[in-house]
Structure formats: structure tokens, C-alpha cells
Design a protein around this motif. Structure first.
Motif, PDB file in Angstrom:
ATOM      1  N   ARG A 134      -1.894  12.056  14.705  1.00  0.00           N
ATOM      2  CA  ARG A 134      -1.116  11.444  13.616  1.00  0.00           C
ATOM      3  C   ARG A 134      -1.224   9.934  13.712  1.00  0.00           C
ATOM      4  NH1 ARG A 134       4.184  12.117  14.801  1.00  0.00           N
ATOM      5  NH2 ARG A 134       4.734  11.187  12.809  1.00  0.00           N
ATOM      6  N   ALA A 135      -1.063   9.426  14.914  1.00  0.00           N
ATOM      7  CA  ALA A 135      -1.102   7.975  15.106  1.00  0.00           C
ATOM      8  C   ALA A 135      -2.471   7.423  14.736  1.00  0.00           C
ATOM      9  CB  ALA A 135      -0.760   7.636  16.549  1.00  0.00           C
ATOM     10  N   CYS A 195      -3.193   7.554  10.946  1.00  0.00           N
ATOM     11  CA  CYS A 195      -2.399   6.488  10.340  1.00  0.00           C
ATOM     12  C   CYS A 195      -3.113   5.158  10.558  1.00  0.00           C
ATOM     13  CB  CYS A 195      -1.022   6.498  10.992  1.00  0.00           C
ATOM     14  SG  CYS A 195      -0.008   5.116  10.544  1.00  0.00           S
ATOM     15  N   GLY A 242      -5.683   4.178   8.169  1.00  0.00           N
ATOM     16  CA  GLY A 242      -5.299   3.745   6.835  1.00  0.00           C
ATOM     17  C   GLY A 242      -4.723   4.835   5.941  1.00  0.00           C
ATOM     18  N   PHE A 243      -4.398   6.008   6.509  1.00  0.00           N
ATOM     19  CA  PHE A 243      -3.832   7.084   5.701  1.00  0.00           C
ATOM     20  C   PHE A 243      -2.322   7.161   5.910  1.00  0.00           C
ATOM     21  CE2 PHE A 243      -7.398   9.561   3.912  1.00  0.00           C
ATOM     22  CZ  PHE A 243      -8.440   8.833   4.442  1.00  0.00           C
ATOM     23  N   THR A 244      -1.600   7.578   4.881  1.00  0.00           N
ATOM     24  CA  THR A 244      -0.144   7.675   4.959  1.00  0.00           C
ATOM     25  C   THR A 244       0.282   9.139   5.075  1.00  0.00           C
ATOM     26  OG1 THR A 244       0.266   5.640   3.765  1.00  0.00           O
ATOM     27  CG2 THR A 244       2.006   7.290   3.668  1.00  0.00           C
ATOM     28  N   GLU A 245       1.240   9.376   5.959  1.00  0.00           N
ATOM     29  CA  GLU A 245       1.652  10.744   6.265  1.00  0.00           C
ATOM     30  C   GLU A 245       2.659  11.288   5.257  1.00  0.00           C
ATOM     31  OE1 GLU A 245       3.777  11.138   9.967  1.00  0.00           O
ATOM     32  OE2 GLU A 245       2.863  13.091  10.350  1.00  0.00           O
ATOM     33  N   VAL A 246       2.489  12.556   4.897  1.00  0.00           N
ATOM     34  CA  VAL A 246       3.478  13.227   4.052  1.00  0.00           C
ATOM     35  C   VAL A 246       4.035  14.424   4.822  1.00  0.00           C
ATOM     36  CG1 VAL A 246       2.311  12.511   1.953  1.00  0.00           C
ATOM     37  CG2 VAL A 246       1.850  14.779   2.895  1.00  0.00           C
ATOM     38  N   LEU A 288      -4.771   6.201  -3.255  1.00  0.00           N
ATOM     39  CA  LEU A 288      -3.721   6.881  -2.491  1.00  0.00           C
ATOM     40  C   LEU A 288      -4.425   7.705  -1.423  1.00  0.00           C
ATOM     41  CD1 LEU A 288      -1.146   7.944  -5.217  1.00  0.00           C
ATOM     42  CD2 LEU A 288      -0.672   6.640  -3.148  1.00  0.00           C
ATOM     43  N   LEU A 346      -3.621   9.997   1.662  1.00  0.00           N
ATOM     44  CA  LEU A 346      -2.516  10.708   2.308  1.00  0.00           C
ATOM     45  C   LEU A 346      -3.031  11.744   3.299  1.00  0.00           C
ATOM     46  CD1 LEU A 346      -0.321  11.441  -0.852  1.00  0.00           C
ATOM     47  CD2 LEU A 346      -0.252   9.427   0.627  1.00  0.00           C
ATOM     48  N   PHE A 347      -2.183  12.071   4.284  1.00  0.00           N
ATOM     49  CA  PHE A 347      -2.557  13.129   5.220  1.00  0.00           C
ATOM     50  C   PHE A 347      -1.317  13.879   5.695  1.00  0.00           C
ATOM     51  CE2 PHE A 347      -1.275  12.161   9.624  1.00  0.00           C
ATOM     52  CZ  PHE A 347      -0.834  10.840   9.501  1.00  0.00           C
ATOM     53  N   GLU A 348      -1.543  15.055   6.250  1.00  0.00           N
ATOM     54  CA  GLU A 348      -0.458  15.803   6.872  1.00  0.00           C
ATOM     55  C   GLU A 348      -1.046  16.677   7.974  1.00  0.00           C
ATOM     56  OE1 GLU A 348       2.016  18.137   4.241  1.00  0.00           O
ATOM     57  OE2 GLU A 348       3.413  18.657   5.851  1.00  0.00           O
ATOM     58  N   CYS A 370      -2.691  -0.750   5.672  1.00  0.00           N
ATOM     59  CA  CYS A 370      -2.456   0.138   6.809  1.00  0.00           C
ATOM     60  C   CYS A 370      -1.978   1.492   6.344  1.00  0.00           C
ATOM     61  CB  CYS A 370      -1.448  -0.474   7.778  1.00  0.00           C
ATOM     62  SG  CYS A 370      -0.009  -1.183   6.990  1.00  0.00           S
ATOM     63  N   GLY A 371      -2.065   2.439   7.241  1.00  0.00           N
ATOM     64  CA  GLY A 371      -1.492   3.749   6.973  1.00  0.00           C
ATOM     65  C   GLY A 371      -0.042   3.724   7.424  1.00  0.00           C
ATOM     66  N   HIS A 372       0.701   4.780   7.120  1.00  0.00           N
ATOM     67  CA  HIS A 372       2.113   4.839   7.470  1.00  0.00           C
ATOM     68  C   HIS A 372       2.479   6.232   7.932  1.00  0.00           C
ATOM     69  CE1 HIS A 372       2.570   1.053   5.194  1.00  0.00           C
ATOM     70  NE2 HIS A 372       1.662   1.595   4.408  1.00  0.00           N
ATOM     71  N   LEU A 373       3.340   6.287   8.929  1.00  0.00           N
ATOM     72  CA  LEU A 373       3.821   7.594   9.367  1.00  0.00           C
ATOM     73  C   LEU A 373       5.072   7.961   8.583  1.00  0.00           C
ATOM     74  CD1 LEU A 373       3.350   7.255  13.222  1.00  0.00           C
ATOM     75  CD2 LEU A 373       2.044   8.686  11.651  1.00  0.00           C
ATOM     76  N   HIS A 374       5.315   9.243   8.445  1.00  0.00           N
ATOM     77  CA  HIS A 374       6.459   9.704   7.677  1.00  0.00           C
ATOM     78  C   HIS A 374       7.766   9.414   8.428  1.00  0.00           C
ATOM     79  CE1 HIS A 374       9.265  12.474   5.744  1.00  0.00           C
ATOM     80  NE2 HIS A 374       8.450  12.449   4.705  1.00  0.00           N
ATOM     81  N   VAL A 418       9.073  12.806  -2.137  1.00  0.00           N
ATOM     82  CA  VAL A 418       9.318  11.606  -1.359  1.00  0.00           C
ATOM     83  C   VAL A 418       8.692  10.402  -2.068  1.00  0.00           C
ATOM     84  CG1 VAL A 418       7.223  11.757   0.051  1.00  0.00           C
ATOM     85  CG2 VAL A 418       9.250  10.692   0.980  1.00  0.00           C
ATOM     86  N   TYR A 457       6.149   3.548   2.956  1.00  0.00           N
ATOM     87  CA  TYR A 457       5.428   2.313   3.286  1.00  0.00           C
ATOM     88  C   TYR A 457       6.365   1.294   3.935  1.00  0.00           C
ATOM     89  CZ  TYR A 457       1.663   3.842   0.035  1.00  0.00           C
ATOM     90  OH  TYR A 457       0.656   4.519  -0.618  1.00  0.00           O
TER      91      TYR A 457
END
Lengths: 579, 329
Positions: free
Chosen positions: A391-392, A395, A398-402, A462, A464-466, B53-57, B314, B320
Motif C-alpha cells: 500500500r505504501a 501510494c 502516485g496512486f490514491t487508495e480507496v 484519477l 486509484l488503487f485498492e 503524490c498518491g494518498h492512503l485512505h 468518499v 488528498y
């Protein structure tokens, strides 16, 4: 958790003190109840009459009415000694009789009965009497399926009583609040539109015979578990009450009967002295009720002290237990305590129920807080450790977690992804309230696409990742299903960005030390067909010859199916295959 | 009327027009021409450019914090990657009776396919049957006919305590018994009515300690140590009821904003009827506590609707902008 609405004026009268809400709240906190001020709209009392709603533990049937709550609190505050409940034969010597006929075995085999002699109701206690039966019906009686309570004005009927089961057409009587007689079949019709009674009809509806209780003159007292008769209904002037409980669970019927009589026995001329009734079984044996069982348990004082983490004397312990409604005395020079478990404490099943009460009366917040000496070396669950590491890194890429739901509709994992539901190997849910809970997801794609939909106005791209679990049927597991940890990532932009997703895949493999290789010693991607993806733009991800997932550009029908409108590249892999 | 001015040269007077430079360039550095240039004033009051950057939930950042806290306390993580569970492990092994309201279809999601589990440790299962129907191990039991068919029914687990039961059973098979400390943070499912703060699925946090001679004071002390790491002090305990723990205690802490005690968790000592049939030695006590992941997160980040935190609705901007997770601040 069951709640009981009580008029504060009546409550304070019983407790002998006018409490502020805060004072009463604190008392409830110490004892194990929760009180809140009832809003006027709850419509239970008269307007202007302040009420508390008191939440009681689900296993305390003796606290389901103001009488029980008041009594327990007074004993807890040492303002009252717990009453002794007795069941005695009638003054005349001849007990009321209820004969169970064999036909009842087909539908509702068990029955118990008792009499409240010379009782005096007030408006409040009458209402409380009805409410208690209702609460018990909802709670321990499991909405009347396990036990049903019927209470009758004994002076309007004539024993001996018979508990039989007859074909619905053969049962005819004037039911409660009706003006004429109906057959049982007609009553079923009548009540099919009654919102209060409708839920109980299925309990007996399709049975060949319905339960019915009638007296020596053929007057019907009740047709359990549906409705009582008008003839024997209880009024404010009723002086003698005949109680019958019919059941499919005898243990619960006995507890229910004991609860009703111990609670309302306080209004009899001889308080807490309950008149016995005889129930004649189909095989001819006679059982006498109510049982009102008292039993003794002996506990070891130092054992209890050790378990709680205190050091009190046997005498002090006996006093604490008496405050909780179990009369106790120290014996053997204070080494033991003899505890009497009364019929009102059907919740006491084991020694642990007794020592818990010692702790409650002592006060949980008066205990010393200690840390156990349990020395252990902690281990992470390897799959979770890998998940958090990945996950880290994703992230950082450059991907955002859902975080999306594990339950979804059948369409979400099939039609909307251009797949057939029969190929998904999904676990199906039996009782979904809505479409959103039809299946457990077999892919993380629908969730992430829905998240894109709800965030269409965010700046592009956009990404995104999970990383989360999907569920599949699996005969090899004891329950027939397993979870599988998947990783999904999407790139949603004006251009699909296959190379972006491919680049992420390369990065993932680099992080997991899987080298790129065409010869089966590492990973490679191979063009393949998959209806979810755009033809010619989909590939299998092979690691050491085995497929671990797919990546590609999503098919336009999938995009529009999720109410999206831009190209989208996606990647989904089984992380467990890469451990 | 005439107005006259006297003008004189100031220090910056120059006969040539020069433009102010905005930035230092590589050429200026190598050629040294920066020395002759004047540079425009920076506006230090504006913001910079956010790095891509990416972001964690947010919720999963909180989960990572809780995981860390348990590991720091020496708790081993349980394998909870099984959403589908049998009624046997989810209810029966926990001494929750078969006619208990929680087993109703309106509280639990039952599975139509695969409808039933097909494998159980049969010797243990018979002991569970016994303690439910007839008692034993010092208990009166519930006095009802225990049904295997009922126990086989598959469901979406309603609590991770089902996994705790499996783990304690496994620990009990190891002779001699070695004390254990376990934790889990994972998804559970409830078929309840949904509203602003309730969803069909949420995350449960659970901690368990099983050892010889644990006391109620130990449970309270452990829970206190756990909440201290979250920056929550002055907790209070209230008597409660769970079918599988006795004593049971709800954990409360004082909420400054709401000016009242709010419930922050549930706890208890597992009943002997649950532990003894598993084969755990008599002197062993198992203490446990739990809370939801979503509730404290919603309170911390001031989220009033749970759907803003978990699920597809969400708001990514919230994700972000979400800060690092420091639970003790």
C-alpha cells in the motif's frame, strides 16, 4: 437491548427519592442499566408526564418492567430486602387444572399455568402488566414463536381448563375486542391486515390444527399464540388472574411464567405468594406450577477475590451479593459464601455469573488496574504485512487508495463487467434487503469504478488503487468459501494510459523481486481476450508460467455501464499468488 | 499660482532601463551575471505547488496505527481473511444460543450458496452440543435441543470473535498450553437498518489475552494501557451483557465536545462454557475487548456520515487533504 419506558413520578415514588437525571444516570451506570429522557414523541405516556427510557440487559427478564427495575434498584441500594417468592396450593385445597391433550404435540406441545390470587390493579400496574407480556413476547419468547402468554380473569371462567389443538374450522369464539364470534379461519383472514397481529399468523397458519384453550363450559380463553378471548379479558376490576403459557420450548415457558408471577405477585393481597396450578400432561402425569426454583451455590471467597483482583472478607462478599438480589451468607468461617439464586435470576447459569455480580456491587471502577505478566513475542500475519508494505509503495507511485464495499449486486460483478454470473464462482447471499447485498464481490473493479463515478469532478488523471479481499466459493475450505487478497489499480484520464498501468505493474514486480522474463523464470504479459477489456488491449500477467491477474484498457460498454465517460486502464492481480 | 519641486538623484538612479529578474538561471550561475542583476521580491504569502503524490485512505491509516499499537503491546495478528463463516464458529462455539435474536435473518446475512459448512472438529462439536442443551462444566446450560443443521448454516461473519474462537480452540490443542495475546482488525457484516452512522459492513478491532489466573483487574489494566496509547485517559467501565462474556463491561470515556460519557468499546471475560469445551485448562482465563474502527475515526476527523468515509461515495479531496494519522494527538 430491550428498553422499558417508565414514568419518572412513579419511579421516584418506588425508589423513595426524587432523583435528578444525572443522579439516576449514575445509579444506572453503576448497576448496568442505561437511562435517557424519553422524547414526547415516543408517545408512551400521557403528554406532560416525564418518562425515562431504561435500557436493560437482554438476559435480565426480571428487569423488563418498572416493578422489577424498582425492586432490583432498591435491593442494590440496600433499601429493601429481596422478597421471598412462594408458590402455595389454594386455600380451598383444589388447584386449578389445565389438561394438555395429545393433539397439541403437532403444533405447540408445552404449557404451564399459575394463578395470581386477590390481586389489585391500578391503571399504571395494569398497563405495566400488559407491557411486560409484550416485552417478554418480543424478547425471550422470540416473537411468540417459543412461548406465548395468556392472562385471564379467573372469575369469568370455570376450570378445569383444556389445552387442545383443533382444525381451524372447528374453533369459534369471540376474540378480544371483537363484537361477534369468528372461526379461527375467519380470524386468520381478519388479522391478515392487522399490522399488530399479522407477524404471528405464520406460526400456526399452515398447521392442520390450531392451539386452543377453553374452560369447562367450552368458553374459549385463547388461541395461542395469536389472540385471547374477549370473554376472559382482564380489566381494572379483575381480582384473580389465571395465567397460561403455551410453548415450543418448555425451559423458556417456565422462565416466562416465573417472571410474570414474581413481578406482579407484589400486587396480590399476600404479596409474592403465588397460587399453584396443575398441568396434566398427555401421558397422565401431573406437573405443578409455578416452580419458582431457589437453588444454592457455594463459592470460594479467595477464588472470587483472585478472579476479580480484590481482597474482601466472606461477610463483605455475602453483603455485595445480597445487594444484587441473591441472598447470601458467609460460612466455614468466612472461607465460603452460600449464595441463594432466586427464580428472578434465570440469567445465572454458572459460577461466573455469580462472581460478576460481586464485581458489579464492588464497582468496576473501584478495582485496581493491573497489567498481566503475559510475555509474548508478537507476529504479524504475513499477508497483512505484505499488504501494508505494498500500500505504501503504490501510494508512493502516485496512486490514491480507496476502500469499497465487499458486498454488491450480481450485476456489478457480472453484467456490468460483460461477464456471465455463472462463471464468477461467487458466494450468494440468502436474505439481502436490497440489490446492493446480493453477492460477495469476486473482483475489486466495480468498487473502484463506482468511486470514479462519485468523483468525476476531480482533476485528471484519477489514479486509484485498492488492496483488499474478494470472496470465492471453494470446496476445499470447511465453510465452502475462501477470501483472496487482490490488488486493483486504475488510470482514468483523457487517454487510457495503458503504459501507466503497465508501468505500475513493472514497479510492483520490481518491489517483489520478480524479474521480467519471457522464459518462465520471472513475469511477462501475454495478449489475451477478456470481455471486460477492449479487444486487443488486454493481457494476462504471468508469473513463472502461472496467471496472477490481468491488465488492459476497459471495454467502452464497461465504462458507460458504470456511468463513466473517459478511457480507463485497469490492473487486477491476486496478491496471494505473489507472496 | 505656481508649484515647484526640487528633485535630486537617489541611490538607485541609473541612466539605463533594467528589468527585474524573476529567477536565478543556470547561465547566471555559470557566468556569474547574477551579480549585476536585481531580483523581483518573492511573495512569501502565497502557497507553493503541491507535489504530485498518491494518498492512503484515511480509515486505513487509522487501521495501520491500531495495528502498530497492538504489535507494540506484543499481540500477534490473527488470520481473519475469511468473511464467510459457519454459524457454529460464529455463534455456537461462543455459547450464543440458537434461538438468540442476533441469529435472526434480520440481523445476520445468511448465505444461499454455499448454504452450509461441511467440516467441523466433531469431538469438540459434541461438547458444544452438550453444554448448550444440558449444561456441564459447572453450567446449567440453556436447556434446549441443539440442532446441527442450525450450526451448519453459513453466514457473513457478524464479528471477528468467530476467528478468536478458532484461534483459542487451536491454542487449546497445543499441550502444554502456552499463553497467547492475539488481535485482529477486519471486516464484519450486519444485516441491520442503515442510517448515517450504520452500514452493512464495517471494521471490528479485537484484542484477546489468554493466560493462567488473569483477573478482572488485568482486563481493565490492559484496556487502559491500550486506550492510553490512543491518548484516551480516564476511562470508566459499566456492567453490560454479551452472551459469550461474563463479566462484560462497556468502556466509556468523557467526550469534551459533547460534554458526556460516550461508549468507546466493549469487553469481557469469555465464559467457561466457551473455553472449557475447547479443551483449555481450567485455570486459564481469556480476556477480550473490542471496538469499531469507523467510530473513533469519524469522531477524530469530524465525519458525520459514515458513507463519506467508507465506500465509493468518499470524497477524494478529503482523502488528498487528510493528515498523517497520530491517534494520540
Amino acid at each position: 437491548m430491550p428498553t422499558v419506558a417508565v414514568n419518572t413520578s412513579e419511579l421516584f415514588h418506588i425508589l423513595g427519592k426524587k432523583y435528578t437525571f444525572e443522579e439516576f444516570d449514575n445509579l444506572c451506570f453503576d448497576f448496568g442499566l442505561e437511562a435517557e429522557v424519553a422524547e414526547e414523541e415516543d408517545g408512551q405516556g400521557e403528554p406532560g408526564q416525564e418518562q425515562f427510557k431504561i435500557e436493560v440487559p437482554a438476559n435480565r427478564y426480571d428487569l423488563l418492567c418498572i416493578e422489577g427495575i424498582g425492586r432490583a434498584l432498591l435491593v442494590f441500594l440496600e433499601k429493601l430486602k429481596a422478597p421471598r417468592y412462594k408458590s402455595v396450593p389454594p386455600a380451598s385445597g383444589k388447584r386449578q387444572q389445565l389438561k394438555i391433550l395429545p393433539a397439541t404435540a403437532q403444533v405447540r406441545p408445552f404449557a404451564v399455568a399459575a394463578v395470581l390470587r386477590n390481586i389489585k390493579f391500578t391503571e399504571e400496574s395494569y398497563k405495566s402488566f400488559i407491557d411486560l407480556q409484550d416485552k417478554l413476547h418480543q424478547n425471550i419468547c422470540r416473537r411468540r414463536t417459543l412461548v406465548a402468554i395468556g392472562t385471564h380473569d379467573l372469575d369469568t371462567v370455570q376450570g378445569p381448563f383444556v389445552y387442545d389443538a383443533k382444525p381451524p374450522a372447528d374453533i369459534k369464539f369471540k376474540a378480544l375486542n371483537q363484537t361477534r364470534e369468528y372461526t379461527a379461519s375467519e380470524l386468520m383472514e381478519l388479522y391478515s391486515v392487522d399490522s399488530h397481529l399479522k407477524p404471528y399468523l405464520p406460526i400456526i397458519q399452515d398447521k392442520p390444527v390450531y392451539p386452543v384453550i377453553y374452560d369447562a363450559n367450552g368458553v374459549v380463553l385463547s388461541m395461542p399464540p395469536i389472540i385471547n378471548g374477549e370473554h376472559s379479558k382482564i380489566t381494572l376490576n379483575t381480582r384473580n388472574v389465571f395465567i397460561e403459557c403455551t410453548a415450543t420450548d418448555l425451559t423458556k415457558a417456565r422462565i416466562v411464567l416465573d417472571t410474570v408471577v414474581t413481578m406482579f405477585g407484589q400486587y396480590c393481597e399476600q404479596p409474592f405468594v403465588i397460587e399453584q396450578a396443575e398441568v396434566i400432561q398427555p401421558d397422565g402425569t401431573t406437573l405443578v406450577y409455578p416452580e419458582l426454583p431457589y437453588r444454592f451455590e457455594t463459592i470460594d471467597v479467595s477464588d472470587v477475590n483472585k478472579r476479580i483482583g480484590i481482597n474482601i472478607t466472606g461477610e463483605a462478599m455475602a453483603k455485595l451479593l445480597s445487594r444484587m438480589g441473591m441472598e447470601s451468607e458467609a460460612i466455614n468461617g468466612g472461607q465460603n459464601v452460600k449464595v441463594e439464586v432466586p427464580p428472578t435470576r434465570a440469567d445465572v447459569l454458572h459460577f461466573c455469573d455469580i462472581w460478576e455480580d460481586v464485581a458489579i456491587a464492588y464497582g468496576f471502577n473501584n478495582l485496581d488496574w493491573t497489567i498481566p505478566n503475559t510475555n509474548t513475542i508478537a507476529n504479524q500475519f504475513p499477508l497483512n504485512k505484505l499488504t501494508d508494505l505494498m500500500r505504501a509503495e503504490i501510494c508512493a507511485a502516485g496512486f490514491t487508495e480507496v476502500l469499497t464495499f465487499a458486498l454488491c449486486s450480481r450485476d456489478d460483478i457480472a453484467d456490468r463487467l460483460r461477464k456471465d454470473i455463472s462463471t464468477t464462482n461467487a458466494v450468494h447471499i440468502a436474505n439481502p434487503k436490497t440489490l446492493s447485498f446480493q453477492v460477495a464481490r469476486t473482483t475489486l473493479l466495480p468498487g473502484i469504478l463506482k468511486t470514479l463515478y462519485h468523483n468525476k469532478n476531480m482533476p485528471l488523471p484519477l489514479k486509484l488503487f485498492e488492496i483488499s479481499d474478494v470472496v470465492f466459493k471453494d470446496d476445499k475450505k470447511d465453510v465452502g468459501a475462501r477470501n483472496e487478497r487482490h490488488l486493483v489499480a486504475v488510470n482514468y484520464n483523457k487517454s487510457s494510459g495503458f503504459e501507466v498501468i503497465h508501468g505500475l505493474l513493472d514497479r510492483i514486480m520490481q518491489l517483489l523481486l520478480v524479474p521480467p522474463a519471457q522464459d518462465g523464470t520471472g513475469y511477462c504479459i501475454q495478449a489475451t481476450d477478456d470481455s471486460t477489456y477492449f479487444p486487443g488491449r488486454c493481457a494476462d500477467i504471468l508469473v513463472r508460467g502461472e496467471s496472477v491477474g490481468k491488465l488492459g484498457v476497459l471495454h467502452p460498454d464497461v465504462i458507460t455501464g458504470f456511468d463513466l465517460n473517459l478511457p480507463c486502464a485497469a490492473l487486477e492481480i491476486n496478491l496471494e499468488a505473489l507472496q | 499660482k505656481f508649484t515647484s519641486y526640487v528633485i535630486s538623484k537617489g541611490s538607485n538612479f541609473s541612466s539605463s532601463v533594467s528589468k527585474q529578474e524573476v529567477e536565478l538561471t543556470p547561465e547566471m550561475i555559470s557566468k556569474g551575471t547574477w551579480k549585476e542583476k536585481s531580483f523581483k521580491e518573492y511573495n512569501f504569502n502565497s502557497l507553493g505547488v503541491m507535489p504530485p503524490c498518491g494518498h492512503l485512505h484515511p480509515l486505513l491509516k487509522v487501521r495501520a496505527e491500531y495495528r502498530q499499537i497492538f504489535l507494540e503491546m506484543g499481540f500477534t495478528e490473527m488470520p481473519t481473511n475469511n468473511f464467510i463463516e459457519s454459524s457454529f464458529w460464529n455463534f455456537d462455539s461462543l455459547f450464543q444460543p440458537q434461538q438468540h435474536p442476533a441469529r435472526d435473518a434480520h440481523d445476520t446475512f445468511f448465505i444461499s450458496d454455499p448454504a452450509n459448512a461441511h467440516e467441523f472438529p466433531m469431538e469438540y462439536l459434541e461438547k458444544v452440543r452438550q453444554v448448550h442443551s444440558k449444561g456441564g462444566y459447572g453450567s446449567q446450560g440453556y436447556g434446549y435441543d441443539w440442532s446441527l443443521d442450525e450450526a451448519k448454516k453459513n453466514l457473513l461473519r457478524t464479528h471477528t470473535t468467530a476467528v478468536t474462537a478458532r484461534m483459542l480452540y487451536k491454542a487449546a490443542q497445543q499441550k502444554p498450553f502456552k499463553p497467547v495475546k492475539y488481535f485482529s482488525i477486519d471486516r464484519v457484516f450486519r444485516n441491520e437498518n442503515l442510517d448515517d452512522t450504520h452500514l452493512a459492513e464495517f471494521h471490528q478491532i479485537e484484542g484477546v489475552v489468554a493466560d493462567y489466573g488473569l483477573t478482572l483487574g488485568d482486563l481493565i489494566g490492559t484496556i487502559n494501557a491500550f486506550f492510553m496509547k490512543l491518548g484516551i485517559k480516564n476511562i470508566k467501565f459499566k456492567p453490560a451483557y454479551n452472551p459469550y462474556t461474563e463479566p462484560s463491561m462497556e468502556v466509556f470515556s468523557y467526550h469534551e465536545g459533547l460534554k458526556k460519557l460516550v461508549e468507546i468499546g466493549n469487553s469481557g471475560i469469555f465464559r467457561p462454557e466457551m473455553l472449557l469445551p475447547m479443551g483449555l485448562p481450567e485455570g486459564v482465563t481469556a480476556i477480550a475487548w473490542g471496538l469499531s474502527l469507523e467510530r473513533p475515526t469519524m469522531i477524530k476527523y469530524k465525519v458525520s456520515n459514515i458513507r463519506d468515509l467508507i465506500g465509493p461515495k468518499v470524497d477524494l479531496q478529503m482523502v488528498y487533504d487528510n493528515p498523517v494519522c497520530r491517534l494520540d494527538k
